[in-house]
Design an enzyme around this catalytic site. Structure first.
Site, PDB file in Angstrom:
ATOM      1  N   ASP A 102      34.309  34.410  44.900  1.00  0.00           N
ATOM      2  CA  ASP A 102      35.229  33.487  45.699  1.00  0.00           C
ATOM      3  C   ASP A 102      34.749  33.733  47.237  1.00  0.00           C
ATOM      4  OD1 ASP A 102      37.450  32.008  46.144  1.00  0.00           O
ATOM      5  OD2 ASP A 102      38.967  33.800  46.102  1.00  0.00           O
ATOM      6  N   LYS A 130      33.316  29.942  43.213  1.00  0.00           N
ATOM      7  CA  LYS A 130      34.072  29.013  44.059  1.00  0.00           C
ATOM      8  C   LYS A 130      33.437  28.967  45.449  1.00  0.00           C
ATOM      9  CE  LYS A 130      38.367  30.586  43.259  1.00  0.00           C
ATOM     10  NZ  LYS A 130      39.932  30.790  43.080  1.00  0.00           N
ATOM     11  N   ASP A 158      42.515  37.693  35.921  1.00  0.00           N
ATOM     12  CA  ASP A 158      43.895  37.864  35.850  1.00  0.00           C
ATOM     13  C   ASP A 158      44.584  37.195  37.105  1.00  0.00           C
ATOM     14  OD1 ASP A 158      42.536  39.649  37.926  1.00  0.00           O
ATOM     15  OD2 ASP A 158      44.763  40.616  37.888  1.00  0.00           O
ATOM     16  N   ARG A 164      43.906  38.332  31.123  1.00  0.00           N
ATOM     17  CA  ARG A 164      42.531  38.594  31.079  1.00  0.00           C
ATOM     18  C   ARG A 164      41.960  38.612  29.712  1.00  0.00           C
ATOM     19  NH1 ARG A 164      40.927  41.641  35.631  1.00  0.00           N
ATOM     20  NH2 ARG A 164      42.361  43.024  36.655  1.00  0.00           N
TER      21      ARG A 164
HETATM   22  P1  IMP Z   1      36.175  37.757  46.715  1.00  0.00           P
HETATM   23  O1  IMP Z   1      35.758  38.864  47.576  1.00  0.00           O
HETATM   24  O2  IMP Z   1      36.882  36.876  47.373  1.00  0.00           O
HETATM   25  O3  IMP Z   1      34.684  36.915  46.344  1.00  0.00           O
HETATM   26  O4  IMP Z   1      36.854  38.004  45.397  1.00  0.00           O
HETATM   27  C1  IMP Z   1      36.604  38.170  44.300  1.00  0.00           C
HETATM   28  C2  IMP Z   1      37.619  38.728  43.351  1.00  0.00           C
HETATM   29  O5  IMP Z   1      38.889  38.070  43.506  1.00  0.00           O
HETATM   30  C3  IMP Z   1      37.307  38.507  41.887  1.00  0.00           C
HETATM   31  O6  IMP Z   1      36.724  39.596  41.368  1.00  0.00           O
HETATM   32  C4  IMP Z   1      38.431  38.330  41.365  1.00  0.00           C
HETATM   33  O7  IMP Z   1      39.263  39.448  41.029  1.00  0.00           O
HETATM   34  C5  IMP Z   1      39.438  37.649  42.439  1.00  0.00           C
HETATM   35  N1  IMP Z   1      39.644  36.276  42.335  1.00  0.00           N
HETATM   36  C6  IMP Z   1      39.153  35.204  43.081  1.00  0.00           C
HETATM   37  N2  IMP Z   1      39.431  34.042  42.695  1.00  0.00           N
HETATM   38  C7  IMP Z   1      40.170  34.214  41.514  1.00  0.00           C
HETATM   39  C8  IMP Z   1      40.942  33.019  40.570  1.00  0.00           C
HETATM   40  O8  IMP Z   1      40.883  32.256  40.755  1.00  0.00           O
HETATM   41  N3  IMP Z   1      41.605  33.947  39.573  1.00  0.00           N
HETATM   42  C9  IMP Z   1      41.583  35.186  39.305  1.00  0.00           C
HETATM   43  N4  IMP Z   1      41.009  36.060  40.337  1.00  0.00           N
HETATM   44  C10 IMP Z   1      40.334  35.455  41.369  1.00  0.00           C
END
Ligand code: IMP
Ligand code: MG
Length: 179
Positions: A102, A130, A158, A164
């Site tokens: 994300d 994403k 989740d 999950r």
């Molecule tokens: P990042 O550090 O923002 O890339 O975070 C990734 C983490 O955020 C993932 O491992 C998920 O636990 C959580 N996450 C990000 N987007 C979503 C979503 O749409 N649904 C559920 N968890 C998400």
């Protein structure tokens, strides 16, 4: 089958199967002369990881890491280390397996942590990507599916530790946030 937490199904079981088959075949080809260490990021990657590794036709080892973004529903940018590897990653070809990429903050933190331990290589395999919400300049070498900027649940993902165990990926109903 009405589910009030669900806005819509985004990826069904059939598509999940195809994604795991495709990525497994690609990884099998790319790592055939390497020393593969698959590293799952707890807890969200678990359903994907178990499907993916059964599609990797190579000798490999499996380990886990756990991190958590610091408090709140939005990624804060601060990552806390909760579980380290059991296997020494020195000289290994590490493939980090994650549920979703994300902001990229979690995975860039993990990549940096692993990079200083002298692995032969570090690559990322994420079930979902994403890209709309990226804050760290990071791309995954293996992507199951690129999705729009919606909050998704199921197949490891989740909302407050729930959903999950769904066998598909769905978009969470906005009604749930409002509660
Ligand atoms: P990042 O550090 O923002 O890339 O975070 C990734 C983490 O955020 C993932 O491992 C998920 O636990 C959580 N996450 C990000 N987007 C979503 C979503 O749409 N649904 C559920 N968890 C998400
Ligand atoms: Mg996660």
């Amino acid at each position: 089958m009405e589910k009030d937490f669900l806005e819509k199904v985004l990826i069904d079981e059939e598509e999940i199967k195809e994604i795991c088959k495709r990525l497994g075949a690609q990884i099998t080809e790319d790592y055939k002369d390497k020393n593969l260490l698959v590293v799952g990021v707890l807890k969200g990657s678990v359903p994907f990881l178990t499907d993916l590794i059964r599609n990797i036709d190579l000798e490999c080892e499996l380990d886990f890491m756990a991190v958590s973004s610091y408090e709140g529903t939005q990624t804060s940018g601060r990552v806390a280390f909760k579980k380290d590897l059991d296997i020494n990653p020195e000289g290994r070809d590490i493939l980090i397996v994650e549920d979703i990429l994300d902001s990229g903050l979690t995975l860039s933190y993990l990549k940096n942590v692993l990079a200083v331990r002298n692995p032969a290589s570090v690559k990322i395999c994420t079930f979902l990507d994403k890209p709309a919400n990226r804050k760290a300049p990071l791309t995954a070498e293996y992507v199951g599916k690129t999705i729009p900027d919606e909050f998704v649940i199921g197949y490891g993902l989740d909302y407050n530790e729930k959903y999950r165990n769904l066998s598909y990926v769905g978009v969470l109903s906005p009604k749930i946030y409002a509660e």
